[in-house]
Design a protein around this motif. Structure first.
Motif, PDB file in Angstrom:
ATOM      1  N   SER A  75       9.641  10.780  10.123  1.00  0.00           N
ATOM      2  CA  SER A  75       8.794   9.959   9.264  1.00  0.00           C
ATOM      3  C   SER A  75       9.360   8.547   9.143  1.00  0.00           C
ATOM      4  CB  SER A  75       8.684  10.582   7.868  1.00  0.00           C
ATOM      5  OG  SER A  75       8.057  11.843   7.939  1.00  0.00           O
ATOM      6  N   ALA A  76       8.458   7.598   8.963  1.00  0.00           N
ATOM      7  CA  ALA A  76       8.863   6.197   8.791  1.00  0.00           C
ATOM      8  C   ALA A  76       7.937   5.544   7.773  1.00  0.00           C
ATOM      9  CB  ALA A  76       8.779   5.464  10.128  1.00  0.00           C
ATOM     10  N   GLY A  77       8.363   4.389   7.284  1.00  0.00           N
ATOM     11  CA  GLY A  77       7.526   3.652   6.361  1.00  0.00           C
ATOM     12  C   GLY A  77       6.275   3.131   7.046  1.00  0.00           C
ATOM     13  N   ARG A  78       5.250   2.847   6.253  1.00  0.00           N
ATOM     14  CA  ARG A  78       3.978   2.384   6.802  1.00  0.00           C
ATOM     15  C   ARG A  78       3.913   0.861   6.944  1.00  0.00           C
ATOM     16  NH1 ARG A  78      -0.014   6.262   6.581  1.00  0.00           N
ATOM     17  NH2 ARG A  78      -1.617   4.651   6.502  1.00  0.00           N
ATOM     18  N   GLY A  79       4.769   0.134   6.207  1.00  0.00           N
ATOM     19  CA  GLY A  79       4.739  -1.331   6.255  1.00  0.00           C
ATOM     20  C   GLY A  79       4.976  -1.946   4.894  1.00  0.00           C
ATOM     21  N   ALA A  80       4.115  -2.868   4.494  1.00  0.00           N
ATOM     22  CA  ALA A  80       4.256  -3.563   3.209  1.00  0.00           C
ATOM     23  C   ALA A  80       3.243  -3.004   2.205  1.00  0.00           C
ATOM     24  CB  ALA A  80       4.038  -5.059   3.389  1.00  0.00           C
ATOM     25  N   PHE A  81       3.734  -2.662   1.019  1.00  0.00           N
ATOM     26  CA  PHE A  81       2.892  -2.159  -0.064  1.00  0.00           C
ATOM     27  C   PHE A  81       2.894  -3.145  -1.229  1.00  0.00           C
ATOM     28  CE2 PHE A  81       2.875   1.831   2.070  1.00  0.00           C
ATOM     29  CZ  PHE A  81       1.852   2.593   1.513  1.00  0.00           C
ATOM     30  N   VAL A  82       1.864  -3.053  -2.045  1.00  0.00           N
ATOM     31  CA  VAL A  82       1.812  -3.769  -3.323  1.00  0.00           C
ATOM     32  C   VAL A  82       1.991  -2.735  -4.429  1.00  0.00           C
ATOM     33  CG1 VAL A  82       0.432  -5.174  -4.891  1.00  0.00           C
ATOM     34  CG2 VAL A  82       0.246  -5.526  -2.417  1.00  0.00           C
ATOM     35  N   VAL A  83       2.914  -2.994  -5.353  1.00  0.00           N
ATOM     36  CA  VAL A  83       3.094  -2.148  -6.538  1.00  0.00           C
ATOM     37  C   VAL A  83       2.620  -2.936  -7.748  1.00  0.00           C
ATOM     38  CG1 VAL A  83       4.791  -1.126  -8.103  1.00  0.00           C
ATOM     39  CG2 VAL A  83       4.989  -0.750  -5.644  1.00  0.00           C
ATOM     40  N   THR A  84       1.663  -2.371  -8.476  1.00  0.00           N
ATOM     41  CA  THR A  84       1.118  -3.059  -9.642  1.00  0.00           C
ATOM     42  C   THR A  84       0.826  -2.046 -10.742  1.00  0.00           C
ATOM     43  OG1 THR A  84      -0.592  -4.618 -10.386  1.00  0.00           O
ATOM     44  CG2 THR A  84      -1.275  -2.916  -8.816  1.00  0.00           C
ATOM     45  N   ALA A  85       0.680  -2.527 -11.972  1.00  0.00           N
ATOM     46  CA  ALA A  85       0.482  -1.636 -13.112  1.00  0.00           C
ATOM     47  C   ALA A  85      -0.149  -2.399 -14.265  1.00  0.00           C
ATOM     48  CB  ALA A  85       1.817  -1.031 -13.559  1.00  0.00           C
ATOM     49  N   ASP A  86      -0.810  -1.654 -15.149  1.00  0.00           N
ATOM     50  CA  ASP A  86      -1.330  -2.249 -16.374  1.00  0.00           C
ATOM     51  C   ASP A  86      -0.187  -2.608 -17.306  1.00  0.00           C
ATOM     52  OD1 ASP A  86      -3.918  -2.069 -15.566  1.00  0.00           O
ATOM     53  OD2 ASP A  86      -4.435  -0.340 -16.807  1.00  0.00           O
ATOM     54  N   ILE A  87      -0.489  -3.403 -18.314  1.00  0.00           N
ATOM     55  CA  ILE A  87       0.537  -3.877 -19.236  1.00  0.00           C
ATOM     56  C   ILE A  87       1.170  -2.748 -20.031  1.00  0.00           C
ATOM     57  CG2 ILE A  87      -1.056  -4.335 -21.154  1.00  0.00           C
ATOM     58  CD1 ILE A  87       0.612  -6.916 -21.650  1.00  0.00           C
ATOM     59  N   ASP A  88       0.420  -1.639 -20.220  1.00  0.00           N
ATOM     60  CA  ASP A  88       0.952  -0.535 -21.020  1.00  0.00           C
ATOM     61  C   ASP A  88       1.579   0.568 -20.168  1.00  0.00           C
ATOM     62  OD1 ASP A  88      -1.418   0.225 -19.921  1.00  0.00           O
ATOM     63  OD2 ASP A  88      -2.251   1.134 -21.738  1.00  0.00           O
ATOM     64  N   ALA A  89       1.732   0.353 -18.878  1.00  0.00           N
ATOM     65  CA  ALA A  89       2.394   1.346 -18.026  1.00  0.00           C
ATOM     66  C   ALA A  89       3.862   1.470 -18.419  1.00  0.00           C
ATOM     67  CB  ALA A  89       2.277   0.953 -16.559  1.00  0.00           C
ATOM     68  N   LEU A 108       7.903  -4.198  -0.280  1.00  0.00           N
ATOM     69  CA  LEU A 108       6.900  -4.221  -1.339  1.00  0.00           C
ATOM     70  C   LEU A 108       6.807  -5.564  -2.041  1.00  0.00           C
ATOM     71  CD1 LEU A 108       7.942  -3.960  -4.582  1.00  0.00           C
ATOM     72  CD2 LEU A 108       8.771  -1.791  -3.732  1.00  0.00           C
ATOM     73  N   PHE A 109       5.598  -5.803  -2.552  1.00  0.00           N
ATOM     74  CA  PHE A 109       5.325  -6.905  -3.462  1.00  0.00           C
ATOM     75  C   PHE A 109       5.128  -6.310  -4.855  1.00  0.00           C
ATOM     76  CE2 PHE A 109       3.737  -8.419   0.649  1.00  0.00           C
ATOM     77  CZ  PHE A 109       4.344  -9.659   0.728  1.00  0.00           C
ATOM     78  N   ILE A 110       5.878  -6.799  -5.839  1.00  0.00           N
ATOM     79  CA  ILE A 110       5.725  -6.337  -7.213  1.00  0.00           C
ATOM     80  C   ILE A 110       4.819  -7.311  -7.949  1.00  0.00           C
ATOM     81  CG2 ILE A 110       6.881  -5.810  -9.387  1.00  0.00           C
ATOM     82  CD1 ILE A 110       9.409  -5.238  -7.862  1.00  0.00           C
ATOM     83  N   CYS A 111       3.757  -6.774  -8.530  1.00  0.00           N
ATOM     84  CA  CYS A 111       2.803  -7.597  -9.262  1.00  0.00           C
ATOM     85  C   CYS A 111       2.587  -6.982 -10.644  1.00  0.00           C
ATOM     86  CB  CYS A 111       1.491  -7.676  -8.487  1.00  0.00           C
ATOM     87  SG  CYS A 111       0.243  -8.685  -9.268  1.00  0.00           S
ATOM     88  N   LEU A 112       3.311  -7.485 -11.646  1.00  0.00           N
ATOM     89  CA  LEU A 112       3.245  -6.941 -12.999  1.00  0.00           C
ATOM     90  C   LEU A 112       2.766  -8.018 -13.973  1.00  0.00           C
ATOM     91  CD1 LEU A 112       6.622  -4.966 -13.065  1.00  0.00           C
ATOM     92  CD2 LEU A 112       4.334  -4.065 -12.627  1.00  0.00           C
ATOM     93  N   PRO A 113       1.898  -7.647 -14.919  1.00  0.00           N
ATOM     94  CA  PRO A 113       1.362  -8.642 -15.852  1.00  0.00           C
ATOM     95  C   PRO A 113       2.413  -9.138 -16.838  1.00  0.00           C
ATOM     96  CG  PRO A 113       0.674  -6.441 -16.491  1.00  0.00           C
ATOM     97  CD  PRO A 113       1.350  -6.304 -15.158  1.00  0.00           C
ATOM     98  N   THR A 114       2.220 -10.340 -17.349  1.00  0.00           N
ATOM     99  CA  THR A 114       3.096 -10.876 -18.390  1.00  0.00           C
ATOM    100  C   THR A 114       3.056  -9.957 -19.601  1.00  0.00           C
ATOM    101  OG1 THR A 114       2.626 -13.126 -17.649  1.00  0.00           O
ATOM    102  CG2 THR A 114       3.549 -12.870 -19.858  1.00  0.00           C
ATOM    103  N   GLY A 115       4.224  -9.622 -20.121  1.00  0.00           N
ATOM    104  CA  GLY A 115       4.291  -8.702 -21.243  1.00  0.00           C
ATOM    105  C   GLY A 115       4.499  -7.265 -20.832  1.00  0.00           C
ATOM    106  N   TYR A 159      -0.708   1.866  -7.809  1.00  0.00           N
ATOM    107  CA  TYR A 159      -1.151   1.331  -9.095  1.00  0.00           C
ATOM    108  C   TYR A 159      -0.988   2.377 -10.202  1.00  0.00           C
ATOM    109  CZ  TYR A 159      -4.408   0.227 -12.850  1.00  0.00           C
ATOM    110  OH  TYR A 159      -4.962   0.015 -14.086  1.00  0.00           O
ATOM    111  N   ALA A 160      -0.523   1.934 -11.373  1.00  0.00           N
ATOM    112  CA  ALA A 160      -0.424   2.799 -12.545  1.00  0.00           C
ATOM    113  C   ALA A 160      -1.176   2.142 -13.697  1.00  0.00           C
ATOM    114  CB  ALA A 160       1.040   3.024 -12.926  1.00  0.00           C
ATOM    115  N   GLY A 161      -2.169   2.849 -14.243  1.00  0.00           N
ATOM    116  CA  GLY A 161      -2.922   2.279 -15.351  1.00  0.00           C
ATOM    117  C   GLY A 161      -4.291   2.909 -15.513  1.00  0.00           C
TER     118      GLY A 161
END
Length: 231
Positions: A75-89, A108-115, A159-161
């Protein structure tokens, strides 16, 4: 698509090759070092994902083949992922996503909201101090999420939310050209039935086969490597 997004994706995929090539043991060592900085529940989540990766996808399997030929499945990685979540995650949910993406050999790219419970930039700093090479993890602003998710070279989004946001992301990914992208969602950020599954990490890998022919003239080995889900 902005030039900035294209540059970021190109850079991440360039970094991915070396990160994917490190292997599970080295990636686990880095993530375990990172876990030592986290609270107890988050640390346990890192250890949980790493154990599952070793059990389910960390082993190279020898497949039957003709005399003089070695065939391996891994097994190997698939490439580049985006990790994101709602503010209450929860922190544990976000850490579980990050660990699963990284331990299986993806960038990965981490995309988390302010707060949010965690800061993307702080996470990048922690991971790099733990030994993660620069560029494997990149923090991005939430206003870049749509463009990143729409880029055909992004392998998927974790995504978590809320369910409504998950559905919107699914529609966005379905509208993309090219290969289908993975959408891995967790809508229960307390009980974590998806992220807490022993097979969660399977969402982030592709299978590859490697054939070594040792019957070539002069005894030279010929290597053929094939993969599924490649970009």
């Amino acid at each position: 698509m902005t030039t900035n997004i294209q540059t970021m994706v190109d850079s991440s995929l360039s970094t991915w090759e070396n990160w994917n090539g490190l292997g599970y043991s080295e990636r686990t060592a880095i993530l375990t070092q990172w876990a030592s900085q986290l609270e107890a529940n988050a640390k346990s989540m890192v250890e949980f994902q790493c154990r599952n990766a070793l059990e389910h996808v960390g082993e190279t399997l020898l497949m039957p083949g003709p005399t003089g030929e070695t065939n391996e499945l891994y097994s190997a990685g698939r490439g580049a992922f985006v990790v994101t979540a709602d503010i209450d995650a929860t922190i544990t949910a976000i850490v579980g996503q990050i660990t699963a993406v990284l331990v299986t050999g993806n960038t990965l790219f981490i995309c988390l909201p302010t707060g949010s419970a965690l800061s993307g930039k702080a996470l990048v700093s922690q991971l790099e101090k733990a030994g993660c090479p620069h560029g494997v993890v990149v923090a991005v602003d939430c206003d870049q999420l749509a463009d990143l998710a729409s880029h055909t070279a992004i392998a998927g989004v974790a995504y978590a939310g809320q369910l409504s946001t998950s559905q919107a992301l699914a529609r966005q990914l379905a509208a993309r050209d090219g290969l289908l992208a993975q959408l891995v969602t967790e809508t229960d950020c307390e009980l974590l039935p998806v992220i807490g599954s022993p097979t969660y990490i399977l969402r982030f890998v592709t299978e590859r086969t490697r054939t070594i022919n040792i019957t070539a003239v002069g005894g030279n080995a010929t290597l053929l490597e094939l993969g599924s889900g490649e970009h």
